[in-house]
Design an enzyme around this catalytic site. Structure first.
Site, PDB file in Angstrom:
ATOM      1  CD  GLU A  41       3.352  -3.514  -2.537  1.00  6.54           C
ATOM      2  OE1 GLU A  41       3.548  -4.716  -2.918  1.00  6.54           O
ATOM      3  OE2 GLU A  41       3.361  -2.533  -3.458  1.00  6.54           O
ATOM      4  CE  LYS A 109       0.766  -7.154  -5.018  1.00  3.60           C
ATOM      5  NZ  LYS A 109       2.107  -6.547  -5.422  1.00  3.60           N
ATOM      6  CB  CYS A 143       0.422  -3.002  -5.119  1.00  4.17           C
ATOM      7  SG  CYS A 143       1.315  -1.661  -6.170  1.00  4.17           S
TER       8      CYS A 143
END
Length: 261
Positions: A41, A109, A143
């Site tokens: 990330e 995300k 994540c």
């Protein structure tokens, strides 16, 4: 398909130093014949809320152009993370390039990590992204997304492999491993988790924990390991063979789940 997982020891908010490290890893991946190379990330900065320093304009991104060059020079597909400017905030993205450096897909995300204040600086995505590469349909996540199984239930109906690029601290590594295994088992897919190593400017520490979990929940062993790079060989026939012998996803009841959530 040969997949390289780059457990990058990211230098804090130093794009040029991190890019040099990525270049070295890409050169090794070329020697190893890697088809797809995956970085953690926010690849060139580490996980940071300092958007005034790290965010880039989408249309003129140094990070995107640098990885396009890397992909083309080393004839390797690449997944990497980058922060883009977006209104008064920013977005946390994963970008998938083919071996010629062309963008195959961009994922924003969906779940900013509110406990770290990420939601104060980053907007939420609202679209899934699945990319066709080699013989696989590949879903992209980042994540904290890993903690939300509904996302993977949907991705699992459309893909054989889902990637999560992360900055997952060492104090919660049990969660990382457990969730990767759970997502693989419940959706009968390959789960790929790529995590950084080292320490960051927030005082967080990271241990080497990049891995691939097969549809049976087994952690695969790499064919080759060298410093920050681990190379794995994935064959889609192993997934189709497993599901032909033990398939569970056809018994899901999505309409019922909607009624109780």
């Amino acid at each position: 398909m040969l997949i390289g997982l780059a457990s990058l020891n990211q230098s804090w908010e130093d794009k040029y130093e991190n890019l040099a490290a990525c270049e070295r890893i890409a050169q090794v991946s070329r020697v190893q014949g890697v088809d797809l190379l995956i970085f953690p990330e926010m690849t060139l900065t580490g996980f940071s809320n300092n958007i005034s320093r790290i965010a880039e304009k989408n249309e003129s991104s140094l990070t995107v152009q640098s990885f396009k060059n890397l992909a083309k020079q080393n004839c390797v597909g690449i997944i990497f993370g980058v922060v883009f400017e977006e209104s008064k905030k920013a977005s946390n993205n994963a970008i998938f390039l083919d071996k010629t450096g062309q963008i195959l897909g961009t994922y924003k995300k969906i779940h900013p990590f509110s406990l770290s204040g990420e939601n104060k600086f980053y907007v939420s995505g609202n679209l899934l992204k699945i990319v066709e590469f080699d013989s696989f349909s590949i879903g992209l996540t980042i994540c904290y997304d890993l903690r939300f199984p509904e996302l993977y239930s949907s991705l699992g109906t459309q893909s054989e492999l889902v990637v999560n690029i992360a900055s997952w601290p060492s104090q919660r590594l049990d969660h990382w491993t457990t969730l990767l295994k759970a997502r693989a088992i419940e959706n009968q897919i390959f789960m790929v988790g790529v995590n950084r190593i080292g320490s960051d400017g927030n005082g967080q520490h990271y241990m080497k924990s990049s891995m691939i979990i097969n549809p049976n929940g087994i952690k695969l062993e790499p064919l080759h390991s060298e410093d920050e790079l681990d190379v794995f060989d994935l064959d889609i026939s192993t997934l189709t063979d497993f599901k032909s012998r033990f398939s569970t996803t056809q018994d899901r009841k999505p309409e019922f789940y909607k009624s109780i959530l």
